[in-house]
Design a protein around this motif. Structure first.
Motif: not given
Length: 72
Positions: A62-71
């Motif tokens: 979830g953290i990785q997806v969050f940061h990938l989508v945020k960027k």
């Protein structure tokens, strides 16, 4: 899933997590680590629900997806 395939999934997960520490590009690190974490979740599920493996790796996914989508 057979125990042999489950072990290969676990080895694959370990490979991707270690590989993520070798890379320098942050986006690639997150993608490779996400693959490793997803494989660990699959490994934990097929290894009789190993919750200490499933829970932290699902959170990391979830953290990785969050940061990938945020960027993006």
């Amino acid at each position: 899933m057979s125990p042999e395939i489950t072990n290969f999934v676990g080895y694959g997960a370990s490979f991707f997590v270690v590989l993520s520490f070798i890379l320098k590009d942050l986006r690639k690190i997150r993608i490779v680590n996400l693959v490793g974490c997803m494989l660990f979740v699959i490994y934990g599920i097929y290894s009789n629900y190993l919750w200490p493996i499933i829970i932290p790796n699902a959170i990391l996914c979830g953290i990785q997806v969050f940061h990938l989508v945020k960027k993006s």
